[in-house]
Design a protein around this motif. Structure first.
Motif, PDB file in Angstrom:
ATOM      1  N   TRP A 168      14.658  12.209  -8.896  1.00 22.02           N
ATOM      2  CA  TRP A 168      15.218  12.644  -9.881  1.00 22.02           C
ATOM      3  C   TRP A 168      16.771  12.248  -9.010  1.00 22.02           C
ATOM      4  O   TRP A 168      16.998  12.481  -8.095  1.00 22.02           O
ATOM      5  CB  TRP A 168      15.111  13.613 -10.558  1.00 22.02           C
ATOM      6  N   TRP A 221      11.028   8.320  -9.036  1.00 18.97           N
ATOM      7  CA  TRP A 221       9.697   8.180  -8.741  1.00 18.97           C
ATOM      8  C   TRP A 221       8.987   9.402  -9.476  1.00 18.97           C
ATOM      9  O   TRP A 221       9.417  10.638  -9.573  1.00 18.97           O
ATOM     10  CB  TRP A 221       9.460   7.393  -7.570  1.00 18.97           C
ATOM     11  N   ARG A 222       7.298   9.091  -8.751  1.00 20.49           N
ATOM     12  CA  ARG A 222       6.631   9.475  -9.506  1.00 20.49           C
ATOM     13  C   ARG A 222       5.151   9.583  -8.812  1.00 20.49           C
ATOM     14  O   ARG A 222       5.078   8.961  -8.669  1.00 20.49           O
ATOM     15  CB  ARG A 222       6.688   9.835 -10.842  1.00 20.49           C
ATOM     16  N   LYS A 234       1.736   9.596  -8.797  1.00 16.74           N
ATOM     17  CA  LYS A 234       0.448   9.225  -9.598  1.00 16.74           C
ATOM     18  C   LYS A 234      -0.833   7.837  -9.054  1.00 16.74           C
ATOM     19  O   LYS A 234      -0.421   7.465  -7.649  1.00 16.74           O
ATOM     20  CB  LYS A 234       0.362   7.986 -10.581  1.00 16.74           C
ATOM     21  N   SER A 292       8.169  14.182  -8.396  1.00 15.60           N
ATOM     22  CA  SER A 292       9.202  13.163  -8.519  1.00 15.60           C
ATOM     23  C   SER A 292      10.126  13.267  -8.160  1.00 15.60           C
ATOM     24  O   SER A 292       9.974  14.244  -7.441  1.00 15.60           O
ATOM     25  CB  SER A 292       8.913  13.578  -9.920  1.00 15.60           C
ATOM     26  N   GLU A 334       9.372   8.043 -16.874  1.00 21.60           N
ATOM     27  CA  GLU A 334       9.798   6.832 -16.494  1.00 21.60           C
ATOM     28  C   GLU A 334      10.885   5.806 -16.959  1.00 21.60           C
ATOM     29  O   GLU A 334      11.677   4.808 -16.105  1.00 21.60           O
ATOM     30  CB  GLU A 334       8.257   5.934 -16.275  1.00 21.60           C
ATOM     31  N   ARG A 335      11.066   6.509 -18.465  1.00 22.15           N
ATOM     32  CA  ARG A 335      11.864   5.394 -18.798  1.00 22.15           C
ATOM     33  C   ARG A 335      13.568   5.989 -18.934  1.00 22.15           C
ATOM     34  O   ARG A 335      14.496   5.524 -19.294  1.00 22.15           O
ATOM     35  CB  ARG A 335      11.794   5.258 -20.383  1.00 22.15           C
ATOM     36  N   ASN A 384       4.776  10.838 -18.862  1.00 25.97           N
ATOM     37  CA  ASN A 384       5.460  10.435 -18.162  1.00 25.97           C
ATOM     38  C   ASN A 384       5.762   8.790 -18.031  1.00 25.97           C
ATOM     39  O   ASN A 384       6.324   8.533 -17.232  1.00 25.97           O
ATOM     40  CB  ASN A 384       3.467  10.446 -17.231  1.00 25.97           C
ATOM     41  N   ALA A 385       5.358   7.698 -19.053  1.00 25.23           N
ATOM     42  CA  ALA A 385       5.791   7.116 -19.764  1.00 25.23           C
ATOM     43  C   ALA A 385       7.800   7.247 -19.913  1.00 25.23           C
ATOM     44  O   ALA A 385       8.560   7.030 -19.856  1.00 25.23           O
ATOM     45  CB  ALA A 385       5.377   6.149 -20.408  1.00 25.23           C
ATOM     46  N   ASN A 444      -3.091   6.585 -13.094  1.00 22.25           N
ATOM     47  CA  ASN A 444      -1.377   6.960 -13.998  1.00 22.25           C
ATOM     48  C   ASN A 444      -0.466   7.712 -14.265  1.00 22.25           C
ATOM     49  O   ASN A 444       0.156   8.158 -14.807  1.00 22.25           O
ATOM     50  CB  ASN A 444      -1.526   5.763 -15.370  1.00 22.25           C
ATOM     51  N   PHE A 460      15.423   9.071 -13.933  1.00 24.24           N
ATOM     52  CA  PHE A 460      14.404   8.838 -12.905  1.00 24.24           C
ATOM     53  C   PHE A 460      14.272   8.106 -11.286  1.00 24.24           C
ATOM     54  O   PHE A 460      14.455   6.658 -12.024  1.00 24.24           O
ATOM     55  CB  PHE A 460      12.892   8.516 -13.999  1.00 24.24           C
TER      56      PHE A 460
END
Length: 153
Positions: free
Chosen positions: A69, A42-43, A45, A67, A35-36, A31-32, A49, A40
């Motif tokens: 994109w 939003w997701r 959670k 999510s 996000e990076r 997931n991290a 997390n 990307f």
């Protein structure tokens, strides 16, 4: 416009089962990475997390991923050109094969964050009608003109 996606999956065992440990233990890292990733937005959670607190039809083994994109290419690059691809290849170890559509895509206005109600309505539409402007599959994400021609009665 941005691309929203919903993916649902039914685990072969409960989330705390040893068979699912590699998947569960990798969620924060994967997931991290999302996000990076370029593109990307939003997701979904929960307090943990990730989205494993959200269940489909009360089934604790049915999990979701929702999510947004910037582009289909950004999502494709994350899914298939990062370490995520290694986990994607192992999905049969953790998830049952679904008999009906379990993934859906749709366009959203920039800044819009879909909720699960909206996402499941899109999945239901896609299941009933096939690809349309309201809801479509991965093939239509790539071939925009094709899904624009589709209509649901």
């Amino acid at each position: 416009m941005h691309l929203a996606e919903l993916n649902i999956a039914r685990l072969t065992h409960p989330l705390n089962h040893p068979v699912i440990a590699e998947f569960k233990d990798s969620l924060d890292r994967i997931n991290a990475l999302a996000e990076r990733s370029p593109g990307f937005v939003w997701r979904l959670k929960g307090d943990n997390n990730n989205a494993t607190d959200f269940h489909v039809e009360g089934d604790p083994n049915m999990i979701v991923n929702l999510s947004v994109w910037e582009t289909p290419k950004a999502l494709e690059d994350y899914v298939f050109k990062t370490v995520h691809a290694q986990f994607y290849k192992k999905r049969a170890s953790w998830f049952e094969v679904m008999e009906k559509p379990h993934m859906v895509f749709w366009w959203v206005e920039e800044g819009h964050r879909p909720d699960l109600s909206e996402a499941f309505a899109r999945l239901e539409h896609y299941t009933a009608c096939g690809p349309t402007e309201q809801a479509f599959g991965w093939a239509e994400v790539i071939d925009v003109e094709r899904w624009k021609r589709q209509r649901c009665a």
